[in-house]
Design a protein around this motif. Structure first.
Motif, PDB file in Angstrom:
ATOM      1  N   LEU A 348       0.827  -1.218   0.000  1.00 42.03           N
ATOM      2  CA  LEU A 348       0.000   0.000   0.000  1.00 42.03           C
ATOM      3  C   LEU A 348       0.863   1.270   0.000  1.00 42.03           C
ATOM      4  O   LEU A 348       0.337   2.377  -0.024  1.00 42.03           O
ATOM      5  CB  LEU A 348      -0.916   0.020   1.237  1.00 42.03           C
ATOM      6  N   GLN A 349       2.168   1.081   0.036  1.00 41.97           N
ATOM      7  CA  GLN A 349       3.117   2.213   0.066  1.00 41.97           C
ATOM      8  C   GLN A 349       2.748   3.219   1.150  1.00 41.97           C
ATOM      9  O   GLN A 349       2.541   4.408   0.884  1.00 41.97           O
ATOM     10  CB  GLN A 349       3.164   2.886  -1.299  1.00 41.97           C
ATOM     11  N   LEU A 350       2.616   2.686   2.360  1.00 37.19           N
ATOM     12  CA  LEU A 350       2.215   3.537   3.486  1.00 37.19           C
ATOM     13  C   LEU A 350       3.439   4.202   4.108  1.00 37.19           C
ATOM     14  O   LEU A 350       4.566   3.713   3.978  1.00 37.19           O
ATOM     15  CB  LEU A 350       1.475   2.698   4.527  1.00 37.19           C
ATOM     16  N   ALA A 351       3.192   5.326   4.754  1.00 38.38           N
ATOM     17  CA  ALA A 351       4.276   6.056   5.432  1.00 38.38           C
ATOM     18  C   ALA A 351       3.647   7.025   6.422  1.00 38.38           C
ATOM     19  O   ALA A 351       2.438   7.299   6.343  1.00 38.38           O
ATOM     20  CB  ALA A 351       5.099   6.838   4.410  1.00 38.38           C
ATOM     21  N   GLU A 352       4.440   7.529   7.329  1.00 41.21           N
ATOM     22  CA  GLU A 352       3.921   8.536   8.266  1.00 41.21           C
ATOM     23  C   GLU A 352       3.442   9.742   7.474  1.00 41.21           C
ATOM     24  O   GLU A 352       4.062  10.136   6.484  1.00 41.21           O
ATOM     25  CB  GLU A 352       5.015   8.937   9.261  1.00 41.21           C
ATOM     26  N   GLY A 353       2.295  10.328   7.855  1.00 39.97           N
ATOM     27  CA  GLY A 353       1.746  11.485   7.161  1.00 39.97           C
ATOM     28  C   GLY A 353       0.735  11.130   6.074  1.00 39.97           C
ATOM     29  O   GLY A 353       0.041  12.003   5.569  1.00 39.97           O
ATOM     30  N   VAL A 354       0.669   9.835   5.713  1.00 41.99           N
ATOM     31  CA  VAL A 354      -0.259   9.426   4.641  1.00 41.99           C
ATOM     32  C   VAL A 354      -1.686   9.328   5.194  1.00 41.99           C
ATOM     33  O   VAL A 354      -1.902   8.853   6.310  1.00 41.99           O
ATOM     34  CB  VAL A 354       0.199   8.060   4.049  1.00 41.99           C
ATOM     35  N   ASP A 355      -2.664   9.801   4.372  1.00 45.73           N
ATOM     36  CA  ASP A 355      -4.071   9.689   4.765  1.00 45.73           C
ATOM     37  C   ASP A 355      -4.634   8.355   4.297  1.00 45.73           C
ATOM     38  O   ASP A 355      -4.391   7.941   3.161  1.00 45.73           O
ATOM     39  CB  ASP A 355      -4.877  10.846   4.157  1.00 45.73           C
ATOM     40  N   VAL A 356      -5.365   7.705   5.175  1.00 45.75           N
ATOM     41  CA  VAL A 356      -5.890   6.372   4.878  1.00 45.75           C
ATOM     42  C   VAL A 356      -7.325   6.257   5.403  1.00 45.75           C
ATOM     43  O   VAL A 356      -7.860   7.217   5.981  1.00 45.75           O
ATOM     44  CB  VAL A 356      -5.031   5.269   5.570  1.00 45.75           C
ATOM     45  N   TYR A 357      -7.912   5.090   5.194  1.00 44.91           N
ATOM     46  CA  TYR A 357      -9.167   4.758   5.877  1.00 44.91           C
ATOM     47  C   TYR A 357      -8.883   3.589   6.812  1.00 44.91           C
ATOM     48  O   TYR A 357      -8.269   2.594   6.390  1.00 44.91           O
ATOM     49  CB  TYR A 357     -10.250   4.384   4.863  1.00 44.91           C
ATOM     50  N   ALA A 358      -9.313   3.749   8.047  1.00 46.49           N
ATOM     51  CA  ALA A 358      -9.156   2.668   9.022  1.00 46.49           C
ATOM     52  C   ALA A 358     -10.436   1.849   8.974  1.00 46.49           C
ATOM     53  O   ALA A 358     -11.518   2.362   9.268  1.00 46.49           O
ATOM     54  CB  ALA A 358      -8.949   3.246  10.410  1.00 46.49           C
ATOM     55  N   GLN A 359     -10.303   0.583   8.559  1.00 43.12           N
ATOM     56  CA  GLN A 359     -11.469  -0.312   8.560  1.00 43.12           C
ATOM     57  C   GLN A 359     -11.471  -1.059   9.884  1.00 43.12           C
ATOM     58  O   GLN A 359     -10.474  -1.706  10.219  1.00 43.12           O
ATOM     59  CB  GLN A 359     -11.363  -1.319   7.436  1.00 43.12           C
ATOM     60  N   ILE A 360     -12.583  -0.946  10.582  1.00 35.37           N
ATOM     61  CA  ILE A 360     -12.614  -1.521  11.933  1.00 35.37           C
ATOM     62  C   ILE A 360     -13.525  -2.749  11.931  1.00 35.37           C
ATOM     63  O   ILE A 360     -14.735  -2.641  11.729  1.00 35.37           O
ATOM     64  CB  ILE A 360     -13.084  -0.459  12.948  1.00 35.37           C
ATOM     65  N   LYS A 361     -12.894  -3.912  12.133  1.00 35.45           N
ATOM     66  CA  LYS A 361     -13.646  -5.168  12.013  1.00 35.45           C
ATOM     67  C   LYS A 361     -14.486  -5.465  13.248  1.00 35.45           C
ATOM     68  O   LYS A 361     -15.495  -6.139  13.169  1.00 35.45           O
ATOM     69  CB  LYS A 361     -12.671  -6.325  11.766  1.00 35.45           C
ATOM     70  N   GLY A 362     -14.063  -4.998  14.387  1.00 36.84           N
ATOM     71  CA  GLY A 362     -14.814  -5.316  15.596  1.00 36.84           C
ATOM     72  C   GLY A 362     -14.671  -4.215  16.627  1.00 36.84           C
ATOM     73  O   GLY A 362     -13.604  -3.628  16.763  1.00 36.84           O
ATOM     74  N   VAL A 363     -15.775  -3.917  17.312  1.00 34.91           N
ATOM     75  CA  VAL A 363     -15.749  -2.916  18.387  1.00 34.91           C
ATOM     76  C   VAL A 363     -16.406  -3.549  19.604  1.00 34.91           C
ATOM     77  O   VAL A 363     -17.518  -4.062  19.504  1.00 34.91           O
ATOM     78  CB  VAL A 363     -16.559  -1.655  17.994  1.00 34.91           C
TER      79      VAL A 363
END
Ligand SMILES: Nc1ncnc2c1ncn2[C@@H]1O[C@H](COP(=O)(O)OP(=O)(O)OP(=O)(O)O)[C@@H](O)[C@H]1O
Length: 373
Positions: A348-363
């Motif tokens: 996903l070529q992630l790095a600090e400062g990158v905007d993403v979506y957090a998918q939350i499987k369980g709460v």
């Protein structure tokens, strides 16, 4: 004009206890529940004993809500400290009824009660003790005995409640039965509590602030969620790492049995029994239940995807990454943890400062004041 500073609990206990060196200093707000957390033998009970005046370490200091309990010239004896103390095992008077036990330490003259004094009826209601009042402590269950011990401590009208592993002698089921009572006390009373535990589940459910201890020293102090999401601390790198949010109920969808919750930086949909708008519930989101996506997932069975910014990353072992996210489009909201494989991180070529979506499987939603989820 000088700004009013909120009351605090300031403690610095230093000295030798046999072969054990205690060197613990912290300042926490004199409101809410402060968890004192750390492995067995790290000195938690010793700190509590020093706060209660049961242990005198010369050269130490302690001030609660602006009142000096210990410094170089002062040492208040335990019975002069306005504290309630709840131990692992409730020691009730067997020859007295539950009611007499509850009233045992209560001040006799009403004039002595301070502005935040708790009323007998309120304690009975909060701890569900009405049906037990005439009973003898001899035939109470462990959980009931502990509820009576907590009630007795509250009715002594303390300014600080000290709880030393109050649930650790109880089995899991009884613990789960008592936790909602403690959550109710937390929600309704303004009394500050120092709560010692080595069980992270209790801390996650109850604490607002945390003092993390290790080998007689304080490793970190701060709001619970800050310490939970700090990759330099053991909580965030643990296998079962999680963060908690105090979430406000926005609405309830009776058709689907889902509650919509507002958290700092986003919204969550969580399966739940009906719950009233405006109520607060504590939620727990495990790092292992969070995955990341570059785009907002369009077709997914996962109910929750929240915009977030990657703020800190830290490798865990050779093949995993711990990611700290700040919720919200600009990353101004609360912190969330995610645990990813290094392969996903690279793909996903992630790095600090990158905007993403957090998918939350369980709460996980803690039961409310009525004890129901
Ligand atoms: N008065 C004392 N004299 C000698 N040693 C002491 C004294 N008080 C505490 N200790 C020692 O200090 C260490 C810390 O004990 P303490 O009970 O404070 O730890 P703890 O974190 O509360 O542990 P646990 O979770 O197992 O109750 C232990 O090794 C204990 O034996």
């Amino acid at each position: 004009m000088r700004a009013l500073t909120p009351p605090t609990i300031r403690a610095a206990f230093r000295g030798q206890l046999g072969g054990f060196a205690l060197d613990a200093a912290f300042t926490v707000p004199a409101t809410g529940i402060t968890g004192l957390f750390g492995p067995s033998g790290c000195g938690k009970s010793s700190v509590l004993r020093c706060l209660a005046g049961l242990q005198h370490l010369p050269g130490s200091s302690c001030e609660v809500g602006g009142e000096v309990w210990q410094d170089d010239t002062t040492f208040l004896k335990p019975h002069h400290r306005p504290i309630g103390y709840v131990f692992q095992e409730a020691s009730l008077f067997q020859h007295l009824s539950v009611k007499a036990n509850l009233l045992y330490g209560a001040p006799r003259e009403s004039g002595k009660a301070h502005a935040d004094a708790v009323e007998f009826d309120e304690v009975i209601e909060l701890l569900g003790l009405a049906k037990l009042l005439a009973r003898s402590p001899r035939n109470l269950s462990g959980g009931e005995r502990q509820r009576v011990a907590i009630g007795r401590a509250l009715l002594s009208q303390p300014k600080l409640l000290l709880m030393d592993e109050p649930l650790s002698a109880l089995d899991r089921l009884t613990k789960d039965e008592i936790l909602p009572f403690l959550e109710r006390l937390h929600a309704r009373l303004s009394l500050p509590v120092i709560y010692v535990s080595h069980d992270i589940t209790e801390i996650e459910r109850l604490a607002d602030h945390l003092v993390l201890m290790q080998s007689g020293k304080v490793l970190a102090v701060g709001p619970l969620t800050e310490l939970q999401s700090d990759p330099k601390l053991p909580l965030a790198i643990a296998r079962d790492a999680a963060v908690n949010f105090d979430a406000e109920v926005e609405s309830y969808d009776a058709d689907y049995g889902l509650v919509r919750l507002q958290i700092d930086g986003g919204r969550l949909l969580v399966p739940s029994a009906p719950v009233a708008t405006g109520e607060f519930r504590r939620v727990r989101i495990a790092a292992s239940d969070v995955s990341l996506a570059r785009e907002l997932p369009q077709a997914s069975s996962i109910l929750n995807a929240i915009a977030a910014r990657i703020v800190i990353t830290s490798p865990v072992g050779a093949n995993e990454m711990l990611v700290v996210l700040a919720l919200g489009r600009e990353g101004h909201g609360g912190r969330l943890l995610a645990r990813l494989s290094r392969r996903s991180w690279d793909l996903l070529q992630l790095a600090e400062g990158v905007d993403v979506y957090a998918q939350i499987k369980g709460v996980a939603l803690a039961p409310g004041r009525d004890g129901h989820v």
